[in-house]
Enzyme design. Structure first.
Site, PDB file in Angstrom:
ATOM      1  CB  SER A   8      -0.917   0.009   1.225  1.00 12.80           C
ATOM      2  OG  SER A   8      -1.668   1.190   1.263  1.00 12.80           O
ATOM      3  CG  HIS A  33      -3.915  -1.242  -2.348  1.00 13.40           C
ATOM      4  ND1 HIS A  33      -4.974  -1.912  -2.929  1.00 13.40           N
ATOM      5  CD2 HIS A  33      -4.450  -0.458  -1.380  1.00 13.40           C
ATOM      6  CE1 HIS A  33      -6.094  -1.556  -2.327  1.00 13.40           C
ATOM      7  NE2 HIS A  33      -5.804  -0.661  -1.389  1.00 13.40           N
ATOM      8  CG  ASP A  35      -5.701   2.766   0.207  1.00 13.37           C
ATOM      9  OD1 ASP A  35      -6.567   2.008  -0.245  1.00 13.37           O
ATOM     10  OD2 ASP A  35      -4.816   2.388   0.998  1.00 13.37           O
ATOM     11  CG  MET A  37      -8.682   7.583   1.480  1.00 11.56           C
ATOM     12  SD  MET A  37      -8.087   7.473   3.192  1.00 11.56           S
ATOM     13  CE  MET A  37      -7.166   5.932   3.115  1.00 11.56           C
ATOM     14  CG  HIS A  66      -9.503   0.840  -2.019  1.00 12.92           C
ATOM     15  ND1 HIS A  66      -9.127   0.504  -0.730  1.00 12.92           N
ATOM     16  CD2 HIS A  66     -10.854   1.015  -1.972  1.00 12.92           C
ATOM     17  CE1 HIS A  66     -10.201   0.473   0.051  1.00 12.92           C
ATOM     18  NE2 HIS A  66     -11.250   0.790  -0.679  1.00 12.92           N
ATOM     19  CG  MET A  68     -11.503   3.923   0.489  1.00 16.06           C
ATOM     20  SD  MET A  68     -10.531   3.837   2.000  1.00 16.06           S
ATOM     21  CE  MET A  68      -8.958   3.350   1.329  1.00 16.06           C
ATOM     22  CG  MET A 137     -12.584  -2.047   3.388  1.00 10.24           C
ATOM     23  SD  MET A 137     -10.927  -1.631   2.795  1.00 10.24           S
ATOM     24  CE  MET A 137     -10.246  -0.756   4.209  1.00 10.24           C
ATOM     25  CG  ASP A 175      -6.618  -2.332   2.284  1.00 12.02           C
ATOM     26  OD1 ASP A 175      -5.641  -2.245   3.058  1.00 12.02           O
ATOM     27  OD2 ASP A 175      -7.023  -1.379   1.597  1.00 12.02           O
TER      28      ASP A 175
END
Length: 217
Positions: A8, A33, A35, A37, A66, A68, A137, A175
């Protein structure tokens, strides 16, 4: 199949991000990976298209992005243009999830569906043959470094059974709080892809840690 490892990037050192990306390139990791957000669906804000594009320039492994974020459908094309190879959206943010999955696939990316710890995995039953992978998650989304939620093991087993019962080829990704202390349990329960952040980037030897995660038995 062989266990896939996705470090990540959120846990990398952003003052020397290029070095950390090259470190992952030189390791046995399979994916990056990322993230994303937005400060709305989750309380934190990370980075957007610009950083994804910069990572793509030097990454030698696929980008597992990913989202979010609220209203992810608005940004599917832009993340494809930015370099995403895998794109996952939260079950909780998609009122027309089937359409979202196929929009991602039609754009040429692998389509993933993420589900939060409090939602039962049975909610995924009706789309088990549509998504390419499901991301469970194992912490509450929004921040790195949280403790692993132990009930995740049972959730993986339940989802694995649903996938098998429907002859689906979907993979299971996990994750949150993943490391050498629980990787074997996760793999034994049916996980195919492990996302690990702090356990890799805070390790004395990240490349060795990735190799140990990759070869867990």
């Amino acid at each position: 199949m062989k266990l896939l490892i996705a470090p990540s990037v959120l846990s990398a050192n952003f003052l020397r991000l290029e070095d950390d990306i090259k470190l992952i390139n030189d390791s046995k990791a399979d994916l990056f990976h990322l993230d994303i957000m937005d400060g709305h669906f989750v309380p934190n804000i990370t980075f957007g298209f610009g950083i994804v594009k910069q990572i793509k320039k030097i990454a030698k492994k696929p980008l597992d992005v990913h989202l979010m974020i609220e209203k992810p459908d608005r940004y599917i094309d832009e993340f494809k243009k930015s370099g995403a190879d895998y794109l996952s959206v939260h079950y909780e943010t998609c009122p027309h999830l089937h359409r979202t999955i196929y929009t991602i696939k039609e754009s040429g990316m692998k389509a993933g569906v993420v589900i939060n710890p409090h939602n039962p995995v049975e909610l995924l039953s009706d789309i088990v043959n549509d998504a390419d992978y499901f991301l469970l998650m194992s912490v509450n989304p929004g921040f790195g470094g949280q403790s692993f939620i132990k009930q995740t093991i049972n959730r993986i087993e339940k989802l694995s059974n649903i996938i098998s019962a429907n002859n689906s080829k979907a993979l299971i990704e996990v994750d949150g709080g993943v490391g050498l202390n629980n990787a074997k349990q996760l793999a034994d329960a049916g996980a195919n892809i492990l996302v690990a952040g702090n356990s890799i980037f805070s390790a004395e030897n990240p490349i060795e840690t990735i190799a140990l995660l990759k070869d867990v038995k």
